[in-house]
Design an enzyme around this catalytic site. Structure first.
Site, PDB file in Angstrom:
ATOM      1  N   GLU A   1       0.825  -1.214   0.000  1.00  0.00           N
ATOM      2  CA  GLU A   1       0.000   0.000   0.000  1.00  0.00           C
ATOM      3  C   GLU A   1       0.856   1.259   0.000  1.00  0.00           C
ATOM      4  O   GLU A   1       0.503   2.265  -0.622  1.00  0.00           O
ATOM      5  CB  GLU A   1      -0.965  -0.009   1.188  1.00  0.00           C
ATOM      6  CG  GLU A   1      -2.092  -1.039   1.067  1.00  0.00           C
ATOM      7  CD  GLU A   1      -1.630  -2.466   1.296  1.00  0.00           C
ATOM      8  OE1 GLU A   1      -0.510  -2.658   1.811  1.00  0.00           O
ATOM      9  OE2 GLU A   1      -2.369  -3.401   0.953  1.00  0.00           O
TER      10      GLU A   1
ATOM     11  N   HIS B   1     -11.745  -5.825   7.968  1.00  0.00           N
ATOM     12  CA  HIS B   1     -12.496  -5.661   6.727  1.00  0.00           C
ATOM     13  C   HIS B   1     -13.771  -4.853   6.928  1.00  0.00           C
ATOM     14  O   HIS B   1     -14.637  -4.850   6.065  1.00  0.00           O
ATOM     15  CB  HIS B   1     -12.869  -7.024   6.136  1.00  0.00           C
ATOM     16  CG  HIS B   1     -11.719  -7.811   5.623  1.00  0.00           C
ATOM     17  ND1 HIS B   1     -10.779  -8.365   6.443  1.00  0.00           N
ATOM     18  CD2 HIS B   1     -11.353  -8.140   4.352  1.00  0.00           C
ATOM     19  CE1 HIS B   1      -9.884  -9.010   5.718  1.00  0.00           C
ATOM     20  NE2 HIS B   1     -10.198  -8.881   4.443  1.00  0.00           N
TER      21      HIS B   1
END
Ligand SMILES: Cc1ncc(C[n+]2csc(CCOP(=O)(O)OP(=O)(O)O)c2C)c(N)n1
Ligand SMILES: [Mg+2]
Lengths: 324, 390
Positions: free
Chosen positions: A60, A129
């Site tokens: 990322e 999540h």
């Protein structure tokens, strides 16, 4: 007007931006052949090629950091972060580099990078999540943060984010990806950095954004059955925040409830409460109420329905405000 | 390349592993074109890329002037004119050699110590001091010099360099008339441990990006020696990513220039990234706020004096017909530079806070505008009244 899901609307918005300018490109993990884990970029690699819909290595910081470099060379990269809880390896690049580049160059360098983050809970998923980290980014000057709640906004706001010369984080309400609605492909929903009044009312104002907008509307409908007239505002933009629209509403209703999935402590609701109190203190007939997550790590899937603000939790706050 | 394996017995008194191959010693395959004594050496691979002898005086001049700039800046800090200074003394060859190997269309992404590279990119030296005087976080227009602003978050800029290189690739695909170019990512031995360097090398390799990773192994990351960062020569790491890694004598401006020229050509030709480890030494403190006596022996510093990057080229030049007058002229030029620098720094005024409200965002932002109005009203409250009455 075509009817489509939020996911499809973002897909169409991205397609429109890719078509409109050769400098727009998408980058992220699994966004190519797979079309992203939520299929938001489905078909785009086949249409625009691997150089413009880029499956990146898995990192990322790498995605955001290279996007900054591409932006310095004149590109408008749109980065997909696979899930909310996985943005943190890129947090340094976002907050110390992306957010500050324009200021630290005294306005000489623009880094129009867009970061798309599916966020929020309610999908019964595993750890990391289901989170709502928007406040962590809202605290950083230099970033803009928007979150569409319906297909019409989704289609236009992603394109407006790409056109914006500032870095923009688009928080996408993942549990609403399949929510359908009409999309006007010819005229946009207005300035993406403003709030919209979705339902007018006179007794109290409920502000929500992203995944909680449908919940707030349902709560207002339920309150109407009890004879309470609730105004519902979709905040749409977390930074900048449209204090004017909310303040005007509170001057009319005298009561404000802010709802979000993120924990209330240090959150967006607190900011809105403080601003509205500063602006409309004498209009307020009750303290500003916040409905949100508790000061806990996001709970396991089998508990999340108790953790997430629902219609009853919003109504409970509305009732307390009305009873004041 | 002989790699010394770490063993339990190889721990020093601080519990740190001692790995001579990693940091303390030259390795046999370190590229060198001029010895510390000023003698020229051949290198089968890189001699062809060595700078022309006509340019030696220019390279010496650059190194000389940037060292004097460094000394003058240190003095300005001591006199309270700068908040901090980051000295480069000892690293002149690494910076001038690599910077002069670049072409105008290449783009450098520096750390905070690359004053020598800044000189080669045409940055006006006083502009560098604006950051250290605390009047801006930038100081020059990066687009004008193809020289990005200093980056203080270690290694963050290495990813920007890779992304920029990916942009070059796309520009050239779209329009083959765009000149072949490469970016150069500068970083230190300490920064080499940051995750961003790893991701930068993975991305660069994966996309075959035209980027040269230029690591100045100056043996120290503030107080921590480089063998805490790595147990193998840093250049070896490139093998794990699948691109060439070269250790060069970072105090030999000819070798640095040659290796960098080769690497840039390699990258521009589409052959992918290169890692250069410039083996050098930070002869001064980390910054003016640092005290190296607390963590390194003066013998360590003295052992590098003989390898001074200026000394060897001066020895060579004097032995090969450069007249004394050349060196005398440099003295005069440095004195003139010092005066100009000092005048420029003293004239640097602190900007008004209200200017900062205009740069946080590129497009109008209601909160920033509202806070600016507050600030201006607040400030106006302190202004003397118009009629002069008080
Ligand atoms: C991410 C980050 N961590 C820590 C620091 C503080 N810091 C500044 S310089 C430095 C040492 C860097 O060493 P190296 O990379 O070898 O570069 P050098 O200073 O030797 O040029 C440290 C720890 C920083 N600037 N950024
Ligand atoms: Mg170092």
């Amino acid at each position: 007007m075509p009817v489509m899901t939020i996911a499809k609307a973002i897909n169409e918005g991205l397609r429109a931006s890719l078509e409109a300018s050769p400098t727009t490109l998408l980058m992220g993990e699994d966004i190519g052949a797979l079309g992203g884990v939520y299929r938001v970029t489905e078909g785009l690699k086949a249409e625009f090629g691997a150089d413009r819909v880029v499956d990146t290595p898995l990192g990322e910081s790498g995605i955001i950091g290279t996007a900054i470099g591409l932006a310095l060379r004149g590109y408008r990269p749109v980065c997909e972060i696979q899930f909310d809880g996985f943005v943190f390896p890129g947090f340094n690049q976002i907050t110390t580099q992306l957010a500050k580049m324009h200021a630290r160059s005294d306005g000489m360098l623009r880094v129009p990078v867009v970061i798309r983050i599916p966020y929020g809970g309610g999908i019964g998923s595993v750890e990391h999540h289901s989170e709502s980290p928007e406040a962590l980014f809202a605290h950083t000057a230099g970033l803009r943060i928007i979150t569409p709640s319906n297909p019409q906004d989704a289609y236009w706001m992603i394109q407006q984010a790409i056109e914006c010369d500032d870095p923009v984080i688009v928080f996408e309400p993942k549990r609403r990806y399949w929510l359908k609605g009409e999309v006007d492909l010819t005229s946009p929903s207005g300035d993406p950095f403003t709030a919209h009044v979705l339902r007018e009312g006179t007794d109290a104002t409920v502000v929500a954004y992203g995944p909680l907008v449908p919940v707030a509307l349902a709560a207002a409908a339920a309150a109407a059955e009890d004879g309470h007239s609730i105004e519902v505002i979709d905040l749409r933009s977390v930074s900048p925040m449209d204090f004017d629209t909310v303040t005007a509403s509170v001057q009319k209703t005298g009561r404000l409830v802010v709802a979000h999935e993120a924990p209330t402590f240090g959150g967006i609701g607190g900011e809105l409460a403080a601003r509205v109190t500063e602006r409309a203190f004498l209009s307020l007939q009750a303290p500003v109420m916040r409905v949100g997550g508790f000061h806990l790590p996001y709970p396991v899937a089998r508990m999340e329905e108790h953790y997430l603000p629902d219609i009853d939790r919003i109504l409970e706050s509305v009732d307390r405000a009305l009873a004041y | 390349m002989d790699v010394v394996q770490s063993t339990a017995a190889g721990l020093d008194s601080n519990g740190n592993g001692v790995s001579p191959a990693a940091a303390g010693l030259d390795t046999p395959d370190m590229v060198q074109l001029m010895t510390a004594d000023g003698d020229l050496r051949d290198d089968a691979r890189f001699s062809d890329y060595a700078p022309d002898p006509d340019t030696y005086q220019g390279l010496y001049r650059d190194m000389f002037l940037i060292r004097r700039f460094d000394q003058e800046s240190t003095a300005l800090q001591r006199q309270g004119q700068l908040a901090l200074w980051v000295p480069l003394t000892g690293q002149e060859a690494a910076q001038i050699g690599s910077g002069r190997a670049m072409q105008p269309q290449d783009y450098a992404f520096p750390t905070y110590r690359e004053h020598g590279v800044a000189l080669t990119r045409g940055v006006d030296l006083p502009d560098i001091l604006k950051l250290f005087r605390g009047i801006t976080n930038g100081g020059w227009d990066p687009r004008k010099h193809n020289f990005q602003l200093y980056t203080l978050v270690l290694a963050a800029q290495t990813l920007h360099a890779v992304g920029y290189a990916m942009g070059i690739q796309r520009d050239r695909t779209a329009d083959p008339a765009v000149p072949a170019a490469a970016s150069v990512a500068y970083f230190g031995d300490g920064a080499s441990s940051e995750g961003d360097v790893h991701e930068a090398m993975v991305f660069a390799a994966s996309f075959n990006a035209p980027v040269v990773f230029f690591c100045q192994n100056n043996h120290w990351a503030i107080s921590v020696p480089s063998d805490v960062q790595t147990r193998v020569p840093l250049a070896q790491r490139a093998a794990g990513y699948g691109f060439p890694g070269i250790r060069v004598d970072g105090n030999d401006v000819l070798a640095v220039s040659a290796v960098t020229a080769w690497a840039l050509e390699h990258a521009r030709q589409g052959k992918g990234p290169v890692l250069i480890e410039a083996f050098t030494y930070r002869m001064s403190a980390h910054t003016t706020a640092d005290d190296p006596t607390k963590y390194r022996a003066s013998a360590d510093e003295e052992s590098w004096l003989a390898r001074d990057p200026l000394l060897r080229l001066e020895t060579y030049l004097r032995a090969n017909g450069t007249a004394d007058s050349f060196f005398e002229r440099l003295e005069a030029e440095a004195a003139e530079q010092a005066g100009r620098l000092r005048r420029a720094v003293l004239a640097m005024e602190a900007p008004d806070l209200s200017q900062r409200f205009g740069t946080a965002y590129a497009e109008p932002h209601p909160l920033v505008q509202e806070e600016l109005r507050f600030w201006q009203d607040y400030e106006a409250g302190f202004a003397p009244e118009k009629d002069g009455g008080r």
